[in-house]
Motif scaffolding. Sequence first.
Motif, PDB file in Angstrom:
ATOM      1  N   TYR A  81      24.844  31.242  29.781  1.00 21.24           N
ATOM      2  CA  TYR A  81      25.389  30.052  29.124  1.00 21.24           C
ATOM      3  C   TYR A  81      24.338  28.940  29.101  1.00 21.24           C
ATOM      4  O   TYR A  81      23.705  28.648  30.113  1.00 21.24           O
ATOM      5  CB  TYR A  81      26.635  29.636  29.899  1.00 21.24           C
ATOM      6  CG  TYR A  81      27.052  28.188  29.838  1.00 21.24           C
ATOM      7  CD1 TYR A  81      27.436  27.606  28.627  1.00 21.24           C
ATOM      8  CD2 TYR A  81      27.108  27.419  30.998  1.00 21.24           C
ATOM      9  CE1 TYR A  81      27.843  26.273  28.599  1.00 21.24           C
ATOM     10  CE2 TYR A  81      27.529  26.094  30.972  1.00 21.24           C
ATOM     11  CZ  TYR A  81      27.886  25.522  29.766  1.00 21.24           C
ATOM     12  OH  TYR A  81      28.285  24.220  29.728  1.00 21.24           O
ATOM     13  N   GLY A 245      21.854  30.967  43.786  1.00 23.57           N
ATOM     14  CA  GLY A 245      23.094  30.245  44.063  1.00 23.57           C
ATOM     15  C   GLY A 245      23.804  30.842  45.264  1.00 23.57           C
ATOM     16  O   GLY A 245      24.498  30.139  46.003  1.00 23.57           O
ATOM     17  N   MET A 344      24.318  21.960  35.917  1.00 29.97           N
ATOM     18  CA  MET A 344      25.045  22.882  36.788  1.00 29.97           C
ATOM     19  C   MET A 344      25.260  22.264  38.170  1.00 29.97           C
ATOM     20  O   MET A 344      26.341  22.391  38.762  1.00 29.97           O
ATOM     21  CB  MET A 344      24.301  24.207  36.924  1.00 29.97           C
ATOM     22  CG  MET A 344      24.078  24.945  35.603  1.00 29.97           C
ATOM     23  SD  MET A 344      25.517  25.041  34.514  1.00 29.97           S
ATOM     24  CE  MET A 344      26.493  26.268  35.374  1.00 29.97           C
ATOM     25  N   GLU A 347      27.265  22.785  42.758  1.00 29.60           N
ATOM     26  CA  GLU A 347      28.447  23.660  42.687  1.00 29.60           C
ATOM     27  C   GLU A 347      28.293  24.681  41.544  1.00 29.60           C
ATOM     28  O   GLU A 347      28.608  25.860  41.708  1.00 29.60           O
ATOM     29  CB  GLU A 347      29.727  22.844  42.459  1.00 29.60           C
ATOM     30  CG  GLU A 347      30.034  21.819  43.557  1.00 29.60           C
ATOM     31  CD  GLU A 347      30.223  22.453  44.932  1.00 29.60           C
ATOM     32  OE1 GLU A 347      30.683  23.613  45.005  1.00 29.60           O
ATOM     33  OE2 GLU A 347      29.889  21.780  45.938  1.00 29.60           O
ATOM     34  N   GLY A 348      27.786  24.196  40.416  1.00 26.46           N
ATOM     35  CA  GLY A 348      27.694  25.047  39.228  1.00 26.46           C
ATOM     36  C   GLY A 348      26.788  26.240  39.432  1.00 26.46           C
ATOM     37  O   GLY A 348      27.083  27.350  38.973  1.00 26.46           O
ATOM     38  N   ILE A 349      25.686  26.023  40.120  1.00 28.96           N
ATOM     39  CA  ILE A 349      24.737  27.119  40.303  1.00 28.96           C
ATOM     40  C   ILE A 349      25.363  28.215  41.178  1.00 28.96           C
ATOM     41  O   ILE A 349      25.105  29.409  40.988  1.00 28.96           O
ATOM     42  CB  ILE A 349      23.385  26.599  40.868  1.00 28.96           C
ATOM     43  CG1 ILE A 349      22.284  27.627  40.691  1.00 28.96           C
ATOM     44  CG2 ILE A 349      23.489  26.173  42.317  1.00 28.96           C
ATOM     45  CD1 ILE A 349      21.759  27.757  39.299  1.00 28.96           C
ATOM     46  N   VAL A 350      26.228  27.801  42.078  1.00 30.30           N
ATOM     47  CA  VAL A 350      26.933  28.778  42.913  1.00 30.30           C
ATOM     48  C   VAL A 350      28.020  29.487  42.094  1.00 30.30           C
ATOM     49  O   VAL A 350      28.171  30.710  42.148  1.00 30.30           O
ATOM     50  CB  VAL A 350      27.558  28.073  44.152  1.00 30.30           C
ATOM     51  CG1 VAL A 350      28.320  29.080  45.004  1.00 30.30           C
ATOM     52  CG2 VAL A 350      26.474  27.381  44.970  1.00 30.30           C
ATOM     53  N   ASP A 351      28.744  28.713  41.270  1.00 29.89           N
ATOM     54  CA  ASP A 351      29.790  29.295  40.424  1.00 29.89           C
ATOM     55  C   ASP A 351      29.221  30.348  39.477  1.00 29.89           C
ATOM     56  O   ASP A 351      29.810  31.418  39.296  1.00 29.89           O
ATOM     57  CB  ASP A 351      30.464  28.204  39.577  1.00 29.89           C
ATOM     58  CG  ASP A 351      31.492  27.416  40.368  1.00 29.89           C
ATOM     59  OD1 ASP A 351      31.675  27.734  41.565  1.00 29.89           O
ATOM     60  OD2 ASP A 351      32.095  26.485  39.802  1.00 29.89           O
ATOM     61  N   VAL A 352      28.080  30.014  38.854  1.00 31.31           N
ATOM     62  CA  VAL A 352      27.462  30.960  37.918  1.00 31.31           C
ATOM     63  C   VAL A 352      27.114  32.250  38.649  1.00 31.31           C
ATOM     64  O   VAL A 352      27.416  33.353  38.186  1.00 31.31           O
ATOM     65  CB  VAL A 352      26.196  30.355  37.279  1.00 31.31           C
ATOM     66  CG1 VAL A 352      25.413  31.412  36.530  1.00 31.31           C
ATOM     67  CG2 VAL A 352      26.568  29.237  36.334  1.00 31.31           C
ATOM     68  N   LYS A 354      28.349  33.434  41.370  1.00 27.24           N
ATOM     69  CA  LYS A 354      29.553  34.178  41.788  1.00 27.24           C
ATOM     70  C   LYS A 354      30.186  34.905  40.607  1.00 27.24           C
ATOM     71  O   LYS A 354      30.668  36.030  40.736  1.00 27.24           O
ATOM     72  CB  LYS A 354      30.571  33.235  42.430  1.00 27.24           C
ATOM     73  CG  LYS A 354      30.214  32.866  43.865  1.00 27.24           C
ATOM     74  CD  LYS A 354      31.296  31.999  44.476  1.00 27.24           C
ATOM     75  CE  LYS A 354      31.037  31.782  45.956  1.00 27.24           C
ATOM     76  NZ  LYS A 354      31.895  30.717  46.498  1.00 27.24           N
ATOM     77  N   GLN A 355      30.202  34.235  39.444  1.00 25.56           N
ATOM     78  CA  GLN A 355      30.759  34.919  38.259  1.00 25.56           C
ATOM     79  C   GLN A 355      29.922  36.143  37.899  1.00 25.56           C
ATOM     80  O   GLN A 355      30.459  37.191  37.545  1.00 25.56           O
ATOM     81  CB  GLN A 355      30.807  33.954  37.067  1.00 25.56           C
ATOM     82  CG  GLN A 355      31.894  32.911  37.200  1.00 25.56           C
ATOM     83  CD  GLN A 355      32.601  32.622  35.873  1.00 25.56           C
ATOM     84  OE1 GLN A 355      32.497  33.373  34.915  1.00 25.56           O
ATOM     85  NE2 GLN A 355      33.354  31.527  35.841  1.00 25.56           N
ATOM     86  N   ILE A 357      28.050  38.024  39.867  1.00 20.50           N
ATOM     87  CA  ILE A 357      28.173  39.136  40.824  1.00 20.50           C
ATOM     88  C   ILE A 357      29.550  39.797  40.703  1.00 20.50           C
ATOM     89  O   ILE A 357      29.658  41.034  40.772  1.00 20.50           O
ATOM     90  CB  ILE A 357      27.852  38.672  42.269  1.00 20.50           C
ATOM     91  CG1 ILE A 357      27.453  39.881  43.125  1.00 20.50           C
ATOM     92  CG2 ILE A 357      28.984  37.895  42.899  1.00 20.50           C
ATOM     93  CD1 ILE A 357      26.852  39.510  44.480  1.00 20.50           C
ATOM     94  N   GLU A 428      27.691  35.598  33.452  1.00 20.43           N
ATOM     95  CA  GLU A 428      28.958  34.853  33.485  1.00 20.43           C
ATOM     96  C   GLU A 428      29.565  34.715  32.099  1.00 20.43           C
ATOM     97  O   GLU A 428      30.752  34.439  31.961  1.00 20.43           O
ATOM     98  CB  GLU A 428      28.736  33.470  34.123  1.00 20.43           C
ATOM     99  CG  GLU A 428      28.066  32.398  33.234  1.00 20.43           C
ATOM    100  CD  GLU A 428      26.587  32.610  32.998  1.00 20.43           C
ATOM    101  OE1 GLU A 428      26.022  33.566  33.573  1.00 20.43           O
ATOM    102  OE2 GLU A 428      25.988  31.819  32.235  1.00 20.43           O
TER     103      GLU A 428
END
Lengths: 446, 484
Positions: A81, A245, A344, A347-352, A354-355, A357, A428
């Motif tokens: 994204y 992330g 990002m 938080e965003g870099i971790v969310d990306v 996680k999505q 993985i 993601e």
Amino acid sequence: MNRYIPLTQEDQKYMLEKIGVKGIDDLFSDIPESIKLNRKLNINDSYSELEVQKLMKRLSNQNNNLDDYTSFLGAGSYDHYIPSVVRHIASRSEFYTSYTPYQPEVSQGTLQYIFEFQSMMAELTGMDVINASMYDGATATAEAAIMAIRVNNRSKVAVSSTIHPETWKVLETYCHFREIKLIKIPEIDGKTDLEDLKLIDSDTAAVIIQSPNFYGVVEDVAPIEKVTHENKSLLIMNVDPISLGIAKSPGEYRADIVVGEGQSLGIPQNFGGPYLGFIGTTEKLMRKMPGRICGLTNDVDGKQGFVLTLQAREQHIRREKATSNICSNQSLCALMAVVYLSVMGREGIVDVAKQCISKANYTMEKLLETNKFKKVYPGPIFKEFVLETALDADKIEKALYEEKIIGPLNISRLKKDKKNQLLFAVTEKRTREEIDKMVDIIKEVH
Amino acid sequence: MKNYNQLMIDLSKKGRKAYALPDNDVDVKPLDDYLPKELQRTTKPYLPEVYEVDVIRHYTNLSNKNYGVDTGFYPLGSCTMKYNPKINEDMASLDGFTKLHPYQNENTVQGSLALLYDLGQKLSEITGMDGFSLQPAAGAQGELTGLMIIKKYHEDRNDIKRRKIIVPDSSHGTNPASVTAVGYDIIEIKSDKNGGVDMEALQAVLNEETAGLMLTNPSTLGLFEKNIVEISRLVHEAGGLVYYDGANMNAIMGITRPGDMGFDIVHLNLHKTFTTPHGGGGPGAGPVGVRADLVDYLPYPTVEKKEDTYYWDHNRPKSIGRIMGFYGQFGVLVRAYTYILTMGAEGLKRVSEAAVLNANYLQSQLKEHFKLPIDTICKHEFVLSGTGGISKYRTLDMAKRMLDYGIHPPTIYFPLIIDEAMMIEPTETETLETLDRFIDIMLKIKKEGEENPELLRNAPITTVVRRLDEVKAARKPIVKWSRE
């Protein structure tokens, strides 16, 4: 008249008079007649803006782009994204029409975003310092190998077989001409073979490990780090910044040099470039690093400002003794990355990550459920994975393509010895619907 | 807004966000199920937490602290800071070019491959070479590629004692640095009194260890090397190859060609001659062209054409190898191609004529007032001695004062062979009025320097920051923000 050249006939006449010559040709009288072209270049005549647009659009329409296709193709270039903000900032011509910031008083914009890029990348990688960027991930890796040789004056560099095959090729090219010996550490189960770490010895300048590696597997770097440092070799990690992330950072692994490809950080796939190489290291080795570095300082009034620093390493000062011949950086791509990372945030870099993985694991499980695939490497994986299949890879590609899906990479294309293995990438951006559709289509392939 | 002085991290406030990802709609397991704890990072990276407006305002404010070609005159010698046409940007942003994966099946990217193929053909014609690789990412990587080709050529002939590359003392720093990068040794030869290659010095160093010669023509002094045919002949006779650094190609398009001068290998700087933006330091592109018998050495893959279909040719056994992860700076190549379509053969020739006319006009008007070490017709640029022996101020001070007048100064202290050098390249995209204004400013600064040198030494005073303490920056480098 051409719209980019403002010279009128009147201007030309006046200027030639002032110079004291009769015609334009006199200005080229220093070129020997024997080598003058004296004919028109055999290329196109000029086109109007509208014609150029038409021609270029016709060419671009002959390509099938990823807006119309869903992509499961990765292997070093990823469909992540890209927030709208990135393009808007990178399109500001105050940024893109400027030169390298050698006049810092009128380049504070460029210098500050480079400083922020260095800061955010240092945070992500856990390193002390990251430079202003390199051509791409592969050349950054080659530069890291050369840097290591310079640091400890040894003769060879050991590289894990799990590295991207094209990165290996670039390493081979750079090292062949530089007369640096490269050795490959074998792999087992899609990971660096820990049994073969004995290849690392007192003549090894550095060990290069990619994680997640070419097969998408997250390597356990701890035992490699131990052996590497026991031999006083440098540990070079090639990483996917998006994985950081969640994945343990090179800094946490006590890597000496980190490199990688930053295309995932807001940069379009662009048919392979321009991309964003990065390189970073420890404070101790900072002065051995190639490329530009931006530093914080102040002006004569005490006001905060930025400059290019430690330039005594670079070609324009040191010439043949420079740490590298690199002159430029991928500044505009670094701008895209820093805007991406700002958007990002922590938080965003971790969310990306996680999505990525979870979606990659979901996809892998769904594909395994079809019973048409076999898992060849135990993992753990991040956003890519390899499955083996008895199906004809070309048939899969074709079936998916008909349904507007760009399928996985057939690894044999890059590694001849790997038959029937497909490398899937799931970012993601992929939705459950897209994933399920892809799996359903493959189910029907016989 | 020029006093805007915040770092992105200063704007951070816990709980804000600037991104919107879709919900994760697959079955999600705890992270530990995917990735063992010991492979996970222990703390989150210290990145900012801001909302979208913060991001836009922050970087917009930073852009206002920058000077680009779109801001004003940028006579930076050797850099060819000409106008970057907007249509180039639009074409390079077409989805059909940006949203392509490099490993897509060739059948699905025929448009891109056709573009690359045709660009290679056009660049070959413009330079008089027989084949091009578009892979090199920048001028410096073009040099590196060219030197690799030279080395491989000698290796293949088993002529391995050739390890010396000759460069003139006026050469750009990347030349010697690239020589080191291929494990060769450098021999620097002095320039003659006219700034050209000293033929005696050249002959004295040519021997069976000569691998090649690297040359810019016009030279970094902006002067055409009149002896070029003889130089090429001598180097060839000694068994070496001749390499053309295309930094100054803007002076000669459609007039003469490196191939016709006897060069074996050339690189072009698309970000100079072919109007792709400098991007604040990159990305550029440095394609490399070669004569017919060296085509096999080019980096692989190359784009080839069979009937009406284009394809990547990976099977090139004599190639020096791969030098980039994928195919180079494709987006930059699209811009250069757009430019060539726009200009056409006659347009490109007109570019060089106008660039050379502008430079000669400036030179003719300035040489009455400044020391011009070599007084002859120049090409697209020329080099003055800024201070001409006056010791009250330095060329650096003049450059800084120029910032107060709202223009970007010329390149200073390069080439190294001219004392207090000021290298001026106006390019073809500037008006007579802009050139005249530049002349006025140069004269004004000279007058200021004579009457009140302090004014120059204190310059600039109107910029967002004034002279920066570079010594402090290098002594204890601060290269990232602190966590406080």
